[in-house]
Design a protein around this motif. Structure first.
Motif, PDB file in Angstrom:
ATOM      1  N   VAL A 211       0.868  -1.036  -0.034  1.00 47.92           N
ATOM      2  CA  VAL A 211       0.017  -0.004   0.025  1.00 47.92           C
ATOM      3  C   VAL A 211       0.742   1.262  -0.225  1.00 47.92           C
ATOM      4  N   LEU A 212       0.292   2.542  -0.348  1.00 46.12           N
ATOM      5  CA  LEU A 212       0.806   3.659  -0.514  1.00 46.12           C
ATOM      6  C   LEU A 212       0.715   4.192   0.912  1.00 46.12           C
ATOM      7  N   ILE A 213       1.651   4.769   1.841  1.00 46.54           N
ATOM      8  CA  ILE A 213       1.538   5.079   3.185  1.00 46.54           C
ATOM      9  C   ILE A 213       1.531   6.450   3.193  1.00 46.54           C
ATOM     10  N   ALA A 214       1.837   7.150   2.090  1.00 46.85           N
ATOM     11  CA  ALA A 214       1.808   8.468   1.997  1.00 46.85           C
ATOM     12  C   ALA A 214       0.364   9.108   2.039  1.00 46.85           C
ATOM     13  N   GLY A 215       0.059  10.288   2.714  1.00 45.84           N
ATOM     14  CA  GLY A 215      -1.225  10.357   2.759  1.00 45.84           C
ATOM     15  C   GLY A 215      -2.441   9.687   3.861  1.00 45.84           C
ATOM     16  N   LYS A 216      -2.009   8.664   4.360  1.00 43.79           N
ATOM     17  CA  LYS A 216      -2.786   7.926   5.211  1.00 43.79           C
ATOM     18  C   LYS A 216      -2.497   8.237   6.567  1.00 43.79           C
ATOM     19  N   VAL A 217      -3.865   8.052   7.380  1.00 41.27           N
ATOM     20  CA  VAL A 217      -3.654   8.091   8.928  1.00 41.27           C
ATOM     21  C   VAL A 217      -3.096   7.174   9.228  1.00 41.27           C
ATOM     22  N   PHE A 218      -2.042   6.974  10.139  1.00 44.36           N
ATOM     23  CA  PHE A 218      -1.212   6.050  10.529  1.00 44.36           C
ATOM     24  C   PHE A 218      -1.128   6.094  12.028  1.00 44.36           C
ATOM     25  N   VAL A 219      -1.789   5.221  12.640  1.00 42.40           N
ATOM     26  CA  VAL A 219      -2.084   5.100  14.094  1.00 42.40           C
ATOM     27  C   VAL A 219      -1.097   4.094  14.669  1.00 42.40           C
ATOM     28  N   ARG A 228       8.351   4.971  18.864  1.00 43.88           N
ATOM     29  CA  ARG A 228       9.078   6.206  18.331  1.00 43.88           C
ATOM     30  C   ARG A 228       9.765   5.901  17.136  1.00 43.88           C
ATOM     31  N   GLY A 229      10.136   4.909  16.766  1.00 47.44           N
ATOM     32  CA  GLY A 229      10.951   4.629  15.511  1.00 47.44           C
ATOM     33  C   GLY A 229       9.867   4.238  14.372  1.00 47.44           C
ATOM     34  N   ILE A 230       8.832   3.809  14.749  1.00 48.06           N
ATOM     35  CA  ILE A 230       7.859   3.257  13.656  1.00 48.06           C
ATOM     36  C   ILE A 230       6.810   4.667  13.441  1.00 48.06           C
ATOM     37  N   ALA A 231       6.812   5.913  14.405  1.00 51.21           N
ATOM     38  CA  ALA A 231       6.110   6.715  13.938  1.00 51.21           C
ATOM     39  C   ALA A 231       7.174   7.811  13.126  1.00 51.21           C
ATOM     40  N   MET A 232       8.487   7.705  13.434  1.00 52.56           N
ATOM     41  CA  MET A 232       9.344   8.537  12.612  1.00 52.56           C
ATOM     42  C   MET A 232       9.339   8.199  11.244  1.00 52.56           C
ATOM     43  N   ARG A 233       9.482   6.914  11.023  1.00 53.19           N
ATOM     44  CA  ARG A 233       9.430   6.079   9.656  1.00 53.19           C
ATOM     45  C   ARG A 233       8.023   6.613   8.823  1.00 53.19           C
ATOM     46  N   ALA A 234       6.888   6.195   9.653  1.00 51.31           N
ATOM     47  CA  ALA A 234       5.778   6.510   8.899  1.00 51.31           C
ATOM     48  C   ALA A 234       5.656   7.951   8.506  1.00 51.31           C
ATOM     49  N   LYS A 235       6.194   8.818   9.263  1.00 50.74           N
ATOM     50  CA  LYS A 235       6.024  10.337   9.029  1.00 50.74           C
ATOM     51  C   LYS A 235       6.897  10.505   7.988  1.00 50.74           C
ATOM     52  N   GLY A 236       8.168   9.816   7.760  1.00 55.52           N
ATOM     53  CA  GLY A 236       9.050   9.946   6.772  1.00 55.52           C
ATOM     54  C   GLY A 236       8.375   9.301   5.318  1.00 55.52           C
ATOM     55  N   GLU A 237       7.466   8.623   5.569  1.00 56.31           N
ATOM     56  CA  GLU A 237       6.814   8.268   4.327  1.00 56.31           C
ATOM     57  C   GLU A 237       5.708   9.067   3.937  1.00 56.31           C
ATOM     58  N   GLY A 238       5.553  10.090   4.355  1.00 50.69           N
ATOM     59  CA  GLY A 238       4.485  10.943   4.301  1.00 50.69           C
ATOM     60  C   GLY A 238       2.772  10.696   5.018  1.00 50.69           C
ATOM     61  N   ALA A 239       2.987   9.647   6.020  1.00 51.75           N
ATOM     62  CA  ALA A 239       1.795   9.493   6.610  1.00 51.75           C
ATOM     63  C   ALA A 239       1.430  10.678   7.642  1.00 51.75           C
ATOM     64  N   ASN A 240       0.253  10.862   8.015  1.00 52.35           N
ATOM     65  CA  ASN A 240      -0.130  11.560   8.956  1.00 52.35           C
ATOM     66  C   ASN A 240      -0.345  10.865  10.267  1.00 52.35           C
ATOM     67  N   GLY A 258       5.494  16.415  17.144  1.00 47.53           N
ATOM     68  CA  GLY A 258       4.505  16.975  15.856  1.00 47.53           C
ATOM     69  C   GLY A 258       3.757  15.947  15.755  1.00 47.53           C
ATOM     70  N   TYR A 259       3.308  14.984  16.528  1.00 48.18           N
ATOM     71  CA  TYR A 259       2.014  14.132  16.149  1.00 48.18           C
ATOM     72  C   TYR A 259       0.954  14.238  16.856  1.00 48.18           C
ATOM     73  N   ARG A 260      -0.317  14.029  16.292  1.00 46.64           N
ATOM     74  CA  ARG A 260      -1.645  14.144  16.951  1.00 46.64           C
ATOM     75  C   ARG A 260      -1.693  13.217  18.085  1.00 46.64           C
ATOM     76  N   ASP A 272      -6.085   4.636   8.973  1.00 44.66           N
ATOM     77  CA  ASP A 272      -6.131   3.883   7.777  1.00 44.66           C
ATOM     78  C   ASP A 272      -5.100   2.559   8.130  1.00 44.66           C
ATOM     79  N   ILE A 273      -3.930   2.967   8.965  1.00 43.71           N
ATOM     80  CA  ILE A 273      -3.189   1.728   9.349  1.00 43.71           C
ATOM     81  C   ILE A 273      -3.032   1.833  10.754  1.00 43.71           C
ATOM     82  N   PHE A 274      -3.155   0.751  11.475  1.00 48.70           N
ATOM     83  CA  PHE A 274      -2.573   0.818  12.847  1.00 48.70           C
ATOM     84  C   PHE A 274      -1.522  -0.251  13.006  1.00 48.70           C
ATOM     85  N   VAL A 275      -0.511   0.270  14.045  1.00 54.62           N
ATOM     86  CA  VAL A 275       0.532  -0.771  14.440  1.00 54.62           C
ATOM     87  C   VAL A 275       0.551  -0.368  15.898  1.00 54.62           C
ATOM     88  N   THR A 276       0.714  -1.606  16.653  1.00 55.20           N
ATOM     89  CA  THR A 276       0.897  -1.827  18.023  1.00 55.20           C
ATOM     90  C   THR A 276       2.348  -1.981  18.536  1.00 55.20           C
TER      91      THR A 276
END
Length: 428
Positions: A211-219, A228-240, A258-260, A272-276
């Motif tokens: 899937v394209l991560i950019a533009g998706k809401v990544f929880v 922290r690492g997951i959030a950082m990399r998801a942000k780098g891919e353009g996720a919200n 900078g995260y919600r 759109d995507i959830f990672v625990t």
């Protein structure tokens, strides 16, 4: 120290010994990115600090783990290795290790009965040292093989989840041998947990779904070092990126990064995507499934497959399908589809290859040096039966050698600066 007859070394239970050549090529490829472990191996080859030491290891059977157990073997140890997760074993690596004279009991996709049997097979070596990734081996020894506990000089634990379990054992007064919490070393959790988990989780997610991560809401559930690492990399891919937390300090940090930040009940509606990656149970459960959007993707990077309530997800579904490897589609009664990756197990190891070798170089260097430390200490006086931190000297040694391997240099204090730091007289 205990010794073991050489004929027992060849015992194994792996999927296919014919995969050994392919596994050896992949192990050699990983070794290119693990210079710290190579330097330790060179010293171990000469000094043999683990001569005749019996080791039981319950670890993810990957190329990086292969390098660790080979280094311990070079130091003179005899090792039995079993898997620390039913879906993390790389069968070609397991075969290559058997060919290298290491007893391996691990098959990708093994059922719970086989997994438990393999724990016992590893314990049958009557270990002087244990290595754990999740504390399954330690817990089993304390529950079922208590006769072996007096033989154990000490152990190491690699993961956040495992250290949590060990702290519970220590608090309850049942931990009966010393364990070094390798996970808490600065050169482990600051790098392996953050950069390793971050990259490998995104890798597993993409391999499973494309899937394209950019533009998706990544929880991201949790904001420990792995999250922290997951959030950082998801942000780098353009996720919200949205972070959910129970700890006010970590939640505040996530917000200032900078995260919600919001509760999972709210995040469930928009994600759109959830990672625990919390180490706790039912972080995503029935009320959250009821709120999720159609085609939401669910993945876990915590050690055990308990963070996503898969049982409730199954009970809520009217149909379950497998549209592609590592993806299970659960269709709800209202027609919504929820996509679960890797059966709720570690997505970075189940759907990908785990952490990059370069970051595991530091973690496994800590493991190797801590095993050496446990054995050396036992010759003087056995460590107390509690959880121990990695000695600062080992942590700093690993960092120093890693910098050298990366051709990086740092400053040193001048004599004047050293004197200034040790004085109190100078002020405004």
């Amino acid at each position: 120290m205990q010794t073991m007859q050489m004929e027992n070394i060849t015992q194994h239970d792996v999927a296919d010994l014919g995969l050994a050549e392919a596994g050896r090529k992949r192990i050699n490829w990983a070794a290119r990115e693990m210079p710290v472990l190579k330097l330790i191996e060179d010293r171990f080859r000469e000094e043999k600090p683990l001569q005749n030491i019996l080791i039981a290891a319950c670890l993810h059977v990957t190329t990086e783990t292969a390098r660790l157990v080979e280094v311990l073997q070079t130091a003179g140890a005899t090792i039995r290795l079993c898997a620390s997760n039913p879906l993390s074993t790389q069968d070609d690596v397991a075969a290559a290790l058997v060919q290298h004279g290491i007893a391996v009991f691990a098959k990708r996709g093994e059922d719970p009965q086989a997994y438990h049997l393999h724990l016992h097979k590893a314990a049958d070596i009557m270990p002087a040292v244990t290595l754990d990734d999740g504390a399954d081996l330690i817990a089993m020894l304390h529950r079922e093989r208590t006769d072996l506990l007096p033989l154990v000089l000490g152990g190491t634990e690699e993961t956040t989840t495992g250290v949590m379990r060990l702290r519970a054992m220590a608090k309850n007064g049942v931990l009966r041998y010393p364990v070094i919490a390798v996970n808490d070393a600065m050169t482990k959790h600051l790098f392996d947990n953050r950069y390793g988990t971050g990259q490998s989780t995104i890798d597993g997610l993409l391999r499973a779904t494309n899937v394209l991560i950019a533009g998706k809401v990544f929880v991201v559930a949790g904001y420990g070092w792995c999250s922290r690492g997951i959030a950082m990399r998801a942000k780098g891919e353009g996720a919200n990126v949205v972070v959910t937390e129970i700890n006010p300090l970590r939640a505040l940090e996530a917000a200032m990064d900078g995260y919600r930040v919001m509760p999972m009940n709210e995040a469930a509606k928009i994600g759109d995507i959830f990672v625990t990656a919390t180490g706790d149970i039912n972080v995503i459960d029935r009320p959250h499934f009821e709120r999720m959007k159609d085609d939401a993707i669910l993945a876990n990077s915590g050690h055990f497959n308990v963070e996503i309530d898969v049982q409730s997800l199954s009970e809520m579904s009217c149909n379950i399908a497998h549209p592609r490897p590592h993806v299970t589609t659960f269709t709800m009664d209202d027609g919504r589809k929820l996509q679960l990756l890797a059966e709720g197990r570690l997505v970075n190891l189940s759907a990908a290859e785990g952490h990059p070798s370069a970051v595991m170089d530091m973690s496994f260097a800590n493991q190797a040096l801590c095993v050496e430390y446990i054995v050396a200490q036992s010759r003087l006086h056995r460590l107390p039966d509690r959880i121990h931190r990695v000695p600062v000297a080992i942590d700093e040694q690993v960092a120093k050698v890693k910098l050298e391997a990366m051709s990086l240099k740092i400053d040193t204090l001048t004599e004047q600066q050293q004197q200034y730091q040790s004085a109190w007289e100078t002020g405004t």
